[in-house]
Enzyme design. Structure first.
Site, PDB file in Angstrom:
ATOM      1  N   ARG A 290       0.822  -1.208   0.000  1.00  0.00           N
ATOM      2  CA  ARG A 290       0.000   0.000   0.000  1.00  0.00           C
ATOM      3  C   ARG A 290       0.860   1.265   0.000  1.00  0.00           C
ATOM      4  O   ARG A 290       0.680   2.147  -0.830  1.00  0.00           O
ATOM      5  CB  ARG A 290      -0.920   0.025   1.229  1.00  0.00           C
ATOM      6  CG  ARG A 290      -1.935  -1.096   1.322  1.00  0.00           C
ATOM      7  CD  ARG A 290      -2.940  -1.071   0.201  1.00  0.00           C
ATOM      8  NE  ARG A 290      -3.660   0.191   0.110  1.00  0.00           N
ATOM      9  CZ  ARG A 290      -4.186   0.667  -1.014  1.00  0.00           C
ATOM     10  NH1 ARG A 290      -4.041   0.004  -2.151  1.00  0.00           N
ATOM     11  NH2 ARG A 290      -4.859   1.809  -1.008  1.00  0.00           N
TER      12      ARG A 290
ATOM     13  N   CYS B  39       2.189   6.489  10.739  1.00  0.00           N
ATOM     14  CA  CYS B  39       1.239   7.481  10.232  1.00  0.00           C
ATOM     15  C   CYS B  39       0.613   8.259  11.378  1.00  0.00           C
ATOM     16  O   CYS B  39       0.414   9.484  11.286  1.00  0.00           O
ATOM     17  CB  CYS B  39       0.164   6.805   9.382  1.00  0.00           C
ATOM     18  SG  CYS B  39      -0.733   5.487  10.230  1.00  0.00           S
TER      19      CYS B  39
END
Length: 481
Positions: free
Chosen positions: A138, A289
């Site tokens: 991803r 993140c």
């Protein structure tokens, strides 16, 4: 003329102006390595409608819509200057010009504001830096999209190779297809062709070698003409210095990990501590993140109010680490079906704050809930502040930070009363402050921070890579906060 006709005529006029901006933006990018921004949002390769929407978005953060009639003169002024590689924010030029009372012309004001990027002050174009992606999941594919997008004049970062394990018949075609189409982030902006005979993917003219290997020790990158490259490990398989050192093979100069690093591996959040990277550091991490989402606003709040303690609760989209249906998993709860359940799990983001913000002495705790959405998460940051304040003051401050501070590429701001998670797919900021959800009571503040945990994080990774490669160009006008 009716009101409706007047509005439509106005729209067509603005369309025409936006259309005239496209070749100017493109030429500045190709010939001078200048990226034109509008309130930290790139206008390179953007459509007419996208340019108009970006101007309109300024209304949410600055209180009023920015018109292309206001910004075009500044863009035109840039074409008369001897510019070097840089990022120039015409939204900020227009905004600061309004408050300047010296009576300067647009041309003179612009020349003064970007003087650091012109003439004897400008930096020279550097030779492109090779980049290798180890893994193509991803994050790897989104980083690839960004690298290809930013290739520009060819003098920046060059994606030279992708290293993956062999996947069987038509492996290359399938991987190229995953790059070409994405269920969340949409179609790749450009063209992709595959050459199975040479094991290469050509994306927007960029030739990318696909190398099959089961272990870093199997690859000699110099055999592919790769030298002094930055390798981005997005597999997460190795997270300490010993493991990541395996990548330091012939042709590789530095290793960047797209997961929290362990031990003495520096955890870098661009905008906060990227300037602490030592020139000779070969191994570093871009943290997680969630760490990237909370650290910039945490730093901003600590700078202004002082933070005595805090807790972060992340409501996080599910990831490939979870199971589609109930099945065995080494973690206690992640084996339960991700699309059907809210799953309580751990987050290392709170503990990672200490690495990115060593001067912050406040204890920060954290926990996480994975929820059945495929992308975009929200961090709820609850803070005990060093002094009392008001909701209006905090919002005014954070809005100003998102517009004018060195953190404006990390922190975005929205006042949209109906904003939901899907609205932030594709956001290039590390986090977005939701003004409507913000709560302040004396010395207690609760911030709701949206973040695209895939794309926004990938943008932060690219910023770190640009910094360590030496192709992170200065931004003008220089932030004042």
């Amino acid at each position: 003329m009716t009101v409706n006709e007047d509005s439509f005529t106005n729209w067509k006029t603005r369309e025409e102006i936006a259309e005239s901006m496209i070749p100017i933006v493109g030429k500045l990018h190709r010939e001078h390595d200048v990226t034109v921004l509008l309130h930290s949002r790139s206008l390179v390769n953007k459509s007419v409608v996208s340019i108009l929407k970006t101007h309109r978005f300024a209304r949410q953060i600055a209180g009023e819509e920015l018109s292309v009639t206001e910004t075009l003169p500044f863009l035109q002024a840039l074409t008369t200057l001897d510019l070097g590689p840089s990022q120039i924010d015409i939204g900020m030029l227009a905004a600061t010009y309004k408050t300047d009372d010296r009576g300067l012309s647009v041309a003179d004001f612009t020349a003064e504001a970007v003087a650091g990027a012109t003439g004897a002050n400008k930096i020279e174009r550097r030779e492109g830096r090779d980049v290798v992606l180890y893994g193509f999941g991803r994050i790897g594919r989104l980083v690839a999209r960004l690298l290809i997008e930013k290739a520009g004049s060819g003098n920046g970062l060059r994606l030279r190779a992708i290293v993956v394990r062999g996947g069987g018949e038509a492996d290359l075609v399938k991987r190229a297809s995953l790059l070409r189409r994405d269920s969340i982030h949409g179609q790749f902006q450009g063209t992709i062709t595959v050459d199975e005979a040479t094991s290469t993917i050509v994306a927007n003219g960029n030739t990318i070698k696909v190398i099959y290997a089961n272990d870093p020790s199997e690859v000699d990158y110099t055999a592919y003409g790769i030298k002094d490259a930055i390798l981005i490990d997005n597999t997460g398989k190795w997270r300490d210095r010993e493991g990541l050192s395996k990548h330091l093979r012939p042709g590789i100069d530095k290793v960047v990990l797209t997961a929290p690093g362990k031990g003495d591996v520096p955890n870098i959040v661009h905008g906060v501590n990227h300037d602490t990277i030592k020139p000779d550091e070969q191994i570093l991490s871009c943290a997680s993140c969630t760490t990237n989402a909370i650290v910039p606003p945490l730093k901003a709040m600590d700078d202004e109010y002082g933070v005595l303690r805090g807790h972060v609760e992340t409501v996080h989209s599910f990831t490939n680490d979870q199971n589609l249906l109930d099945n065995y998993h080494k973690a206690d709860r992640r084996g339960r079906s991700a699309p059907l359940n809210m799953v309580i799990t751990e987050t290392g983001a709170a503990s990672a704050v200490a690495k990115a913000l060593p001067d912050l002495k406040a204890p920060i705790t954290g926990s996480s809930i994975r929820v059945p959405v495929p992308d975009v998460s929200i961090a709820i940051l609850s803070l005990r502040l060093g002094r009392e304040t008001t909701r209006a003051e905090v919002l005014d401050y954070l809005r100003d930070v998102s517009l004018h501070s060195p953190l404006k590429r990390q922190i975005d701001f929205t006042t949209a009363p109906d904003a939901v998670s899907m609205d932030f797919v594709g956001s290039r900021h590390a986090s977005i402050v939701d003004a409507g959800a913000t709560k302040v009571d004396g010395d207690n503040a609760i911030l709701y921070l949206w973040y695209d945990n895939e794309f926004g994080y990938s943008c932060q990774v690219i910023r770190v890579v640009q910094h360590v490669s030496g192709v992170e160009y200065p931004t003008f006008p220089v932030p004042t906060v």
